[in-house]
Each structure stands twice: as C-alpha cells, then as structure tokens.
Scaffold this motif. Sequence first.
Motif, PDB file in Angstrom:
ATOM      1  N   GLY A 209      -2.575   3.234 -12.504  1.00 33.69           N
ATOM      2  CA  GLY A 209      -1.882   4.300 -11.816  1.00 33.69           C
ATOM      3  C   GLY A 209      -0.466   4.433 -12.337  1.00 33.69           C
ATOM      4  O   GLY A 209       0.021   3.606 -13.110  1.00 33.69           O
ATOM      5  N   LEU A 210       0.208   5.484 -11.894  1.00 34.82           N
ATOM      6  CA  LEU A 210       1.598   5.697 -12.300  1.00 34.82           C
ATOM      7  C   LEU A 210       2.569   5.107 -11.283  1.00 34.82           C
ATOM      8  O   LEU A 210       3.556   4.459 -11.651  1.00 34.82           O
ATOM      9  CB  LEU A 210       1.865   7.197 -12.445  1.00 34.82           C
ATOM     10  N   ASN A 211       2.267   5.300 -10.022  1.00 35.59           N
ATOM     11  CA  ASN A 211       3.188   4.916  -8.951  1.00 35.59           C
ATOM     12  C   ASN A 211       2.890   3.513  -8.418  1.00 35.59           C
ATOM     13  O   ASN A 211       1.819   2.957  -8.678  1.00 35.59           O
ATOM     14  CB  ASN A 211       3.067   5.936  -7.802  1.00 35.59           C
ATOM     15  N   PRO A 212       3.831   2.923  -7.665  1.00 38.08           N
ATOM     16  CA  PRO A 212       3.557   1.634  -7.031  1.00 38.08           C
ATOM     17  C   PRO A 212       2.290   1.726  -6.174  1.00 38.08           C
ATOM     18  O   PRO A 212       2.059   2.721  -5.484  1.00 38.08           O
ATOM     19  CB  PRO A 212       4.797   1.396  -6.153  1.00 38.08           C
ATOM     20  N   HIS A 213       1.457   0.681  -6.228  1.00 35.20           N
ATOM     21  CA  HIS A 213       0.207   0.635  -5.467  1.00 35.20           C
ATOM     22  C   HIS A 213      -0.702   1.819  -5.783  1.00 35.20           C
ATOM     23  O   HIS A 213      -1.481   2.259  -4.934  1.00 35.20           O
ATOM     24  CB  HIS A 213       0.480   0.561  -3.959  1.00 35.20           C
ATOM     25  N   ALA A 214      -0.573   2.352  -7.024  1.00 32.40           N
ATOM     26  CA  ALA A 214      -1.369   3.512  -7.449  1.00 32.40           C
ATOM     27  C   ALA A 214      -1.238   4.660  -6.454  1.00 32.40           C
ATOM     28  O   ALA A 214      -2.206   5.386  -6.166  1.00 32.40           O
ATOM     29  CB  ALA A 214      -2.820   3.126  -7.655  1.00 32.40           C
ATOM     30  N   GLY A 215      -0.035   4.831  -5.925  1.00 31.53           N
ATOM     31  CA  GLY A 215       0.256   5.949  -5.037  1.00 31.53           C
ATOM     32  C   GLY A 215      -0.029   5.693  -3.583  1.00 31.53           C
ATOM     33  O   GLY A 215       0.425   6.444  -2.727  1.00 31.53           O
ATOM     34  N   ASP A 216      -0.803   4.650  -3.266  1.00 30.23           N
ATOM     35  CA  ASP A 216      -1.132   4.318  -1.873  1.00 30.23           C
ATOM     36  C   ASP A 216      -1.635   5.537  -1.111  1.00 30.23           C
ATOM     37  O   ASP A 216      -1.102   5.925  -0.073  1.00 30.23           O
ATOM     38  CB  ASP A 216       0.089   3.720  -1.169  1.00 30.23           C
ATOM     39  N   GLU A 223       0.430  11.738  -8.144  1.00 33.12           N
ATOM     40  CA  GLU A 223      -0.117  11.882  -9.503  1.00 33.12           C
ATOM     41  C   GLU A 223      -1.499  11.247  -9.645  1.00 33.12           C
ATOM     42  O   GLU A 223      -2.343  11.747 -10.395  1.00 33.12           O
ATOM     43  CB  GLU A 223       0.835  11.274 -10.530  1.00 33.12           C
ATOM     44  N   GLU A 224      -1.726  10.159  -8.933  1.00 33.77           N
ATOM     45  CA  GLU A 224      -3.036   9.513  -9.021  1.00 33.77           C
ATOM     46  C   GLU A 224      -4.146  10.466  -8.553  1.00 33.77           C
ATOM     47  O   GLU A 224      -5.205  10.554  -9.175  1.00 33.77           O
ATOM     48  CB  GLU A 224      -3.067   8.234  -8.176  1.00 33.77           C
ATOM     49  N   GLN A 225      -3.894  11.166  -7.442  1.00 30.39           N
ATOM     50  CA  GLN A 225      -4.910  12.037  -6.860  1.00 30.39           C
ATOM     51  C   GLN A 225      -5.054  13.356  -7.612  1.00 30.39           C
ATOM     52  O   GLN A 225      -6.161  13.878  -7.763  1.00 30.39           O
ATOM     53  CB  GLN A 225      -4.579  12.306  -5.387  1.00 30.39           C
ATOM     54  N   THR A 226      -3.923  13.896  -8.067  1.00 28.09           N
ATOM     55  CA  THR A 226      -3.945  15.241  -8.660  1.00 28.09           C
ATOM     56  C   THR A 226      -4.143  15.252 -10.176  1.00 28.09           C
ATOM     57  O   THR A 226      -4.592  16.247 -10.730  1.00 28.09           O
ATOM     58  CB  THR A 226      -2.641  15.992  -8.333  1.00 28.09           C
ATOM     59  N   VAL A 227      -3.803  14.140 -10.836  1.00 25.97           N
ATOM     60  CA  VAL A 227      -3.858  14.126 -12.305  1.00 25.97           C
ATOM     61  C   VAL A 227      -4.763  13.013 -12.838  1.00 25.97           C
ATOM     62  O   VAL A 227      -5.685  13.271 -13.614  1.00 25.97           O
ATOM     63  CB  VAL A 227      -2.433  13.963 -12.908  1.00 25.97           C
ATOM     64  N   ILE A 228      -4.507  11.774 -12.410  1.00 24.52           N
ATOM     65  CA  ILE A 228      -5.168  10.630 -13.053  1.00 24.52           C
ATOM     66  C   ILE A 228      -6.647  10.532 -12.680  1.00 24.52           C
ATOM     67  O   ILE A 228      -7.505  10.361 -13.552  1.00 24.52           O
ATOM     68  CB  ILE A 228      -4.426   9.321 -12.708  1.00 24.52           C
ATOM     69  N   TYR A 246      -5.885   1.772 -11.186  1.00 26.99           N
ATOM     70  CA  TYR A 246      -5.583   0.477 -10.595  1.00 26.99           C
ATOM     71  C   TYR A 246      -4.070   0.293 -10.468  1.00 26.99           C
ATOM     72  O   TYR A 246      -3.316   0.677 -11.368  1.00 26.99           O
ATOM     73  CB  TYR A 246      -6.132  -0.643 -11.480  1.00 26.99           C
ATOM     74  N   PRO A 247      -3.615  -0.314  -9.360  1.00 22.75           N
ATOM     75  CA  PRO A 247      -2.187  -0.680  -9.261  1.00 22.75           C
ATOM     76  C   PRO A 247      -1.857  -1.700 -10.349  1.00 22.75           C
ATOM     77  O   PRO A 247      -2.519  -2.731 -10.462  1.00 22.75           O
ATOM     78  CB  PRO A 247      -2.071  -1.295  -7.865  1.00 22.75           C
ATOM     79  N   ALA A 248      -0.831  -1.422 -11.151  1.00 22.40           N
ATOM     80  CA  ALA A 248      -0.557  -2.237 -12.336  1.00 22.40           C
ATOM     81  C   ALA A 248      -0.228  -3.686 -12.000  1.00 22.40           C
ATOM     82  O   ALA A 248      -0.682  -4.610 -12.690  1.00 22.40           O
ATOM     83  CB  ALA A 248       0.579  -1.610 -13.141  1.00 22.40           C
TER      84      ALA A 248
END
Length: 359
Positions: A209-216, A223-228, A246-248
């Motif tokens: 994912g891009l964000n902490p906790h893959a966007g939670d 971004e996880e929901q709309t792009v990734i 996945y959360p990095a």
Amino acid sequence: MSSKIKIGISIGDVNGIGLEVILKALANQSILDYCTPIVYGHTKVASYHRKALGLGDFSFNVINQAAEANPKKANMINCWEEDVKIELGVANETGGKYALLSLEKATEDLVNGNIDALVTAPINKHNIQSDTFKFPGHTEYLQERSGASDVLMFLVSEDIRVGVVTGHIPISEVAQSITKEKIVKKLVMINESLKKDFWIEKPKIAVLGLNPHAGDNGLLGTEEQTVIMPAIQEAFDSGVICFGPYPADGFFGKGSYKQFDAVLAMYHDQGLIPFKTIAFGNGVNYTAGMKFVRTSPDHGTGYDIAGKNIADPSSFIEAIFAATHIVNHRREQESLLSNQLRSGGKIIETAADVKDDAN
C-alpha cells in the motif's frame, strides 16, 4: 573470437569506491570462468587505485575495442588521454566528468551490441550533470539510450526482490504520480522479468500500500481503494498472479516477503530501505524492461571510506554474476523459442493460461 559473455563495466566516480570494488572483484580469477570483463576508464587511474590497494600482481589487458578482449584476462579500454587528478573522498567536477566519459563509451558499446551487458559502478548524481547528462540517475539515462518506453528499478538478491512504481522523485510528488495504469504496467514488467530473466515459471507478486496500514479502509488515505486495488485486479485478470495491498511495515516485519517471488513498492524508500536492511552487501540493482542487461551494486560512491581499502566488493561481484546469469537465461530462452518455432510447438504461455493455472 570467444562466445563467452562480455560484461562492460563503467567505473563511476573516480574519487569514490567504484574502482576499488571493481579491482577487488576482478582480482578474483574465478569471474573469468563465467564472463569476459571489459572496464571503461583509464589504466593510469586504475593504477592509482591498484597501488593504494596493494594489488601489485593485478594488471589489465589494454585494448582499443571490445572485439579485442582477451577472455582469459580483465580488459581495459582507455576512454580519455589526459592525466586525471584523483582526490579520494572528494565530490567534485572531476569525478563527474570522468564517470560520464566512462558511462557514455560503455553505453555506446552496449547499444551497438559490442558487449552483452553493462555493470555500472556508483556515480554522484549531482556532479555528473552536464549538457549530455540531465537525468536523476543511471536508470533514466539508460532508459533513454535504450529507447524503452518504461523501465523498472528492480532490486534483487537471493532472499528478496523488490520493484518500485516511482523511482527518483521527491516524496511530495509520489502520491500524484501513482496511477492504476502505472501500477499495472510495473506489475506486468516484474512478471515478465521474473519469467524471462530469472526463469520463475509462475511468479507470485506482492503489492504494498501507499499509506500507513495500507490506508486502514480509507481512514488514512484512499489511494489503496481507488487506485491500487483496481490495479491489482486488472493485472490479475490479465494473468499476473499478484496480491495486496499489504501494509509495508508489517509485511516486512513479519517476513511475509518470503512467501512471494517479488514485491512491488509504491516509492523508492518504501522498497529500498527494507531491501538494503535484508540484503545489503549482496543485493543488486537491475534495470528491467530494456532490450539489454544492466546491473549495479546496491551501494553508492562511498566517499567516506574511499582510499581506506575497506570497501566490500561483494555486491559488485553479485552484480557481475547477475548480469551474466540474466544474459544466459535470455540466450537460452531465445534458443528454446527458436526450436519450438521450427518444430511447430507452443511458443509461449499466454496470460489466460497463467490465470487458469492460478485458479
């Protein structure tokens, strides 16, 4: 003429550790069993470093062009005539000037097919800038020279392989640079490279994912929901076996990367920090997506240790072997496909085949 793979080597910054790791690597005679190394630099500069390292028994076979390379020796092509003032550990214009001369000559031979692969020693991305080099690094320069529409920065080792969606750009530009199309393209490139260059028949790829906790679930970013996630689905539907996002932090902390053949990170440090933590000293930077092969060690110019005879050549040696193996894999695949074509057999596995096998 020898059929042994010719590996071109650019020397990087003459004031850094590039020539130190090159000389230490090539002093290992076993390398000559696998490839014919051709270093693009100058014997006087190499001699300066050789004396500093105490490698009195080592010498280069000096040649004028790659075709003259002796397969039983380490070869050197002189890329300039003038004397060079070496200032070990100093980042200056001299280091950039001669790094570029070496790189340009080596790349010219690579593009023209005079060598089979290129291994690049580290450059200083600031002092190499000139009228002919206006790139963030080797990757972008070689992409333009190769004519490739896109390339993949692919960090590889025995334990882990990591590709990145965005490379050498400021962190402030990362989110806006990540698109569904770009992620899909990188996933396809990783998949193709794993099959063609590393001979992994059905690769399995993790996407971070891009964000902490893959966007939670959208709480920390969308971004996880709309792009990734849409990108992962599109790539999977086209035959790429990929999962995520996945959360990095937890992904690497729990060792989940061991369950996959490669990992796609969203940006440079998200992928390279864990990679170098896990594989530093044995990792290789491979530029996938080009018609020719380029690798490099996983470290920089090392100004702080230049001239101290403590630079570890392990990553550079791995870069040479990786380039050799990839060229061999490509040659063997070409031969197999050619034989299949002549016999009327099935030439290549389609995306649909991969997807059907994955279900």
